[in-house]
Enzyme design. Structure first.
Site, PDB file in Angstrom:
ATOM      1  N   LYS A  22      10.644 -34.489  18.051  1.00  0.00           N
ATOM      2  CA  LYS A  22      10.345 -34.613  16.607  1.00  0.00           C
ATOM      3  C   LYS A  22       9.880 -36.036  16.300  1.00  0.00           C
ATOM      4  CE  LYS A  22      13.795 -35.398  13.513  1.00  0.00           C
ATOM      5  NZ  LYS A  22      13.572 -36.525  12.593  1.00  0.00           N
ATOM      6  N   ASN A  23      10.613 -37.020  16.797  1.00  0.00           N
ATOM      7  CA  ASN A  23      10.342 -38.413  16.400  1.00  0.00           C
ATOM      8  C   ASN A  23       9.199 -39.052  17.175  1.00  0.00           C
ATOM      9  OD1 ASN A  23      12.331 -38.052  14.585  1.00  0.00           O
ATOM     10  ND2 ASN A  23      13.899 -39.204  15.685  1.00  0.00           N
ATOM     11  N   CYS A 116      17.077 -37.964   5.999  1.00  0.00           N
ATOM     12  CA  CYS A 116      18.542 -37.968   6.050  1.00  0.00           C
ATOM     13  C   CYS A 116      19.107 -39.182   5.303  1.00  0.00           C
ATOM     14  CB  CYS A 116      19.010 -38.000   7.505  1.00  0.00           C
ATOM     15  SG  CYS A 116      18.518 -36.523   8.401  1.00  0.00           S
ATOM     16  N   ARG A 121      18.535 -47.285   3.765  1.00  0.00           N
ATOM     17  CA  ARG A 121      17.219 -47.062   4.422  1.00  0.00           C
ATOM     18  C   ARG A 121      16.112 -47.760   3.640  1.00  0.00           C
ATOM     19  NH1 ARG A 121      16.717 -41.289   7.325  1.00  0.00           N
ATOM     20  NH2 ARG A 121      15.682 -42.582   8.898  1.00  0.00           N
ATOM     21  N   ASP A 302      21.242 -41.308  16.902  1.00  0.00           N
ATOM     22  CA  ASP A 302      21.059 -39.883  16.589  1.00  0.00           C
ATOM     23  C   ASP A 302      21.949 -38.986  17.444  1.00  0.00           C
ATOM     24  OD1 ASP A 302      17.471 -40.136  16.005  1.00  0.00           O
ATOM     25  OD2 ASP A 302      19.208 -40.738  14.826  1.00  0.00           O
ATOM     26  N   ARG A 394      14.770 -28.648  10.454  1.00  0.00           N
ATOM     27  CA  ARG A 394      13.896 -29.836  10.390  1.00  0.00           C
ATOM     28  C   ARG A 394      13.633 -30.390  11.780  1.00  0.00           C
ATOM     29  NH1 ARG A 394      15.909 -34.571   7.304  1.00  0.00           N
ATOM     30  NH2 ARG A 394      13.935 -35.305   8.139  1.00  0.00           N
TER      31      ARG A 394
END
Ligand code: EPZ
Length: 413
Positions: A22-23, A116, A121, A302, A394
């Site tokens: 995903k990242n 999230c 952030r 994560d 997601r």
């Protein structure tokens, strides 16, 4: 999928092919908004955040068509276009359109990102980095604004922010000359983005180091294979550490998971590694020495939540320190509701292993926190309901059917 109902206590056994990351996929996909051309992204995960990013791209004249595991992207019709705040607000990586649109159009107006909730952030590192290259940034009711062509120069990141590193690389595609980033993030996903940008024509130096230089060149389309998702892999390993059983993961890069496999071995799991696969035999039985999360190559933040779940029934006491995000233990109340013994919060928790966990009625807090609840529920006695389970879509492709195939008893509702 809004809810998942799990009946725990069944060991996971079988083989899982790890999907594309995903990242890694999200910054690479966003980069197509800075480069006119045709692209084929192989091993691109079919997850919600990729779908949302494709919707955002569409408003800028970029089309994306999925053919199995590959996404064909055409940005030959790239044009300035509004970014829907409702889409941008659903994921953190929408902020990368700041660098991409700046490179493509000399100006970017980006609704504030979502994603999230793990703490504040902020975006100060993104803005300061662009301003160091002579870009004007501002924030108003529309969101974050950047205008002006980046100058050639050096940016010093005071913290190896993954997103800020990615945003600066994308902005550098439109710079007047070479852009050097000192203190760049070292995550493998950065290397993958650099490999993609190089395949599209950019000149990169220092890939894999904290001193990255991108020299803009005429850019074009490319084919690229997205690197495997080390966080999906970590999650499945922690699930097996919760349930016991014997699980083989294929199509991954074990070396990128070293801190996670080291922690699980210390917890008593058996892990066998080969070039592109990992086999784990669980469960985790014993507490591990104090562990701290950190930027790559440290223990990945994560994987902290899934590991917390895996240690709830490990004999003894483990201290976990979360140094990357200031509010990343939001999954702990759910584990406590299942009978875990965990004290602390903020940046530090202590897990005291208990013999068993029991089912509970839970609500997912964020992507990896929800994954931790699922891991714990798979190894708990009785039935667990996880609400807001759509969060898992997601970042985890085909999660429920994959776990069912491994022997788990769970049903989406
Ligand atoms: C990326 O988020 C990942 N997301 C996160 O994964 C991951 O946890 C994180 O990197 C760290 O590895 C994506 O790639 C889409 P950061 P990002 O900027 O870029 C602070 C998941 O579950 N910071 O490296 O937002 C920040 O508050 C997600 O897949 C500033 O202070 O992470 C945090 O404390 C969750 N100012 C720390 O740096 C800034 O301008 C790390 O953030 C930017 C960040």
């Amino acid at each position: 999928m809004e809810r998942i109902r799990i009946r725990g206590g069944r060991p996971l056994c079988g083989v899982v092919r790890v999907h594309g990351g995903k990242n890694a996929a999200l910054p690479i996909l966003t980069a197509t908004a800075a480069i006119r051309g045709r692209f084929i992204l192989h091993n691109c995960p079919a997850i919600r955040d990729v779908e949302i990013t494709c919707e955002i791209l569409q408003a800028q004249g970029v089309t994306a068509v999925r053919k199995g595991g590959s996404l064909t992207v055409d940005s030959t019709g790239l044009r300035p276009g509004p970014i829907d705040p409702r889409l941008a607000g659903r994921l953190r990586s929408s902020v990368l359109f700041l660098g991409a649109d700046l490179a493509a159009f000399g100006e970017a107006v980006i609704p504030l990102p979502g994603g999230c909730v793990l703490g504040a952030r902020p975006l100060d590192l993104h803005r300061a980095g662009l301003e160091a290259l002579g870009v004007e940034t501002a924030c108003d009711s529309r969101g974050l604004i950047a205008r002006g062509r980046p100058r050639s120069g050096t940016v010093i990141l005071r913290y190896p922010s993954v997103g800020a590193t990615e945003n600066l690389l994308l902005a550098a595609l439109g710079a007047e000359g070479p852009v050097r980033i000192l203190g760049a993030a070292l995550e493998p996903e950065i290397d993958d983005l650099c490999a993609f940008l190089a395949a599209c024509g950019a000149e990169l130096r220092g890939v894999g180091t904290s001193c990255l230089t991108l020299t803009p060149q005429p850019m074009h389309g490319a084919e690229h294979r997205i690197l495997p998702d080390r966080m999906e892999a970590a999650t499945y390993l922690c699930a097996a550490a919760c349930t016991g059983g014997n699980l083989t993961l294929t199509d991954l890069i074990p070396a990128q998971l070293a801190p996670v496999t080291q922690a699980l071995r210390a917890a008593g799991c058996t892990l066998d590694e080969a070039a592109d696969r990992l086999t784990i035999s669980g469960p985790a039985r014993q507490a591990i020495p104090p562990l701290r999360t950190g930027p790559y190559p440290g223990f990945p933040t994560d994987a902290q939540a899934p590991l917390t779940a895996a240690l709830c029934r490990a004999k003894g006491s483990t201290v976990l320190e979360e140094t990357v995000f200031e509010d990343r233990f939001r999954h702990v109340p759910a584990l406590l509701a299942m009978g875990a013994r965990i004290e602390g919060g903020g940046r530090l928790i202590r897990i005291q292993g208990v013999p068993r966990l029991h089912g509970a009625d839970l609500e997912a807090t964020d992507l990896r926190g929800g994954a931790a609840m699922l891991c714990a529920a798979l190894g708990a006695e009785g039935e667990t309901l996880i609400r807001r389970a759509g969060l898992l879509d997601r970042g985890y492709q085909d999660l429920v059917p994959l776990l069912q195939r491994l022997g788990a008893a769970l049903e989406p509702e």
